[in-house]
Design an enzyme around this catalytic site. Structure first.
Site, short mmCIF file in Angstrom:
data_model
loop_
_atom_site.label_atom_id
_atom_site.label_comp_id
_atom_site.label_asym_id
_atom_site.label_seq_id
_atom_site.Cartn_x
_atom_site.Cartn_y
_atom_site.Cartn_z
N CYS A 72 37.02 46.85 39.89
CA CYS A 72 37.62 46.65 38.39
C CYS A 72 36.65 47.85 37.65
CB CYS A 72 37.18 45.47 37.92
SG CYS A 72 37.29 45.10 36.03
N CYS A 75 33.99 46.18 35.29
CA CYS A 75 32.93 45.39 35.89
C CYS A 75 32.30 45.49 36.83
CB CYS A 75 32.73 44.08 35.24
SG CYS A 75 34.18 43.18 36.55
N CYS A 121 40.94 40.63 36.27
CA CYS A 121 39.64 40.21 36.89
C CYS A 121 38.90 39.10 36.57
CB CYS A 121 38.78 41.35 36.51
SG CYS A 121 36.97 41.55 36.97
N CYS A 124 35.42 39.78 34.25
CA CYS A 124 35.59 40.39 32.76
C CYS A 124 36.82 40.15 32.30
CB CYS A 124 35.20 41.63 32.73
SG CYS A 124 36.28 42.90 33.38
N CYS A 144 50.85 44.52 41.87
CA CYS A 144 51.29 45.66 41.19
C CYS A 144 50.37 45.89 40.14
CB CYS A 144 52.59 45.35 40.55
SG CYS A 144 53.27 47.04 39.72
ZN LIG Z 1 36.19 43.13 35.76
#
Ligand SMILES: [Zn+2]
Length: 157
Positions: A72, A75, A121, A124, A144
């Protein structure tokens, strides 16, 4: 707005660390819009925090070809592995599975007058993209994902 009370204990979340091969209990990340704006580029902010969608078939949608993990951008949570990436011909990076179910949340997204599964995610709550059921076997899933939400970490030899 959440997360403005310093007295409030941060919520914990279980996240799988792909490089260590272990589940870790870590604090959820809860920042204000202004904080995210300072940390991210405008385009990263618009996609991850305002649920935008990047243009497909741009150069940056071609992810690195090496082996590694995609994290991510907000984070650093491990999200996808390069060996589950495939070409869906949609113009966006596509994966048929996750590093771990722990690291991603999905929820129903009724925007644009269609029902889709939004992919976020788990640590976060960055908007990453959408999940569809037209992927390749064995999962038949297609995650996707906007390439701008991913940070590539090359596998150490
Ligand atoms: Zn994240």
């Amino acid at each position: 707005m959440k997360g403005n009370n310093p007295e409030q204990k941060s919520e914990k979340v279980s996240i799988f660390n792909a490089r260590r091969g272990a589940v870790e209990e870590i604090e959820k990340i809860d920042k204000t819009d202004d904080e995210w704006k300072r940390l991210l580029t405008l385009e990263q902010y618009l996609v991850t925090r305002q649920k935008g969608t990047e243009r497909p078939f741009t150069e940056k949608c071609d992810l690195p070809k090496e082996e590694g993990i995609y994290q991510c951008i907000c984070c650093g949570t491990d999200l996808f592995s390069s060996d589950t990436k495939y070409d869906s011909e949609t113009g966006w990076p596509s994966f048929w599975t996750l590093v771990s179910e722990l690291n991603i949340r999905t929820r129903i997204d009724n925007s644009l007058s269609m029902q889709r599964m939004e992919v976020l995610c788990a640590r976060c709550e960055a908007h990453l993209g959408h999940l569809f059921d037209d992927g390749p076997p064995p999962t038949n899933k297609r995650y996707c994902i906007n390439s701008i939400t991913l940070k590539f970490i090359k596998k150490e030899k």
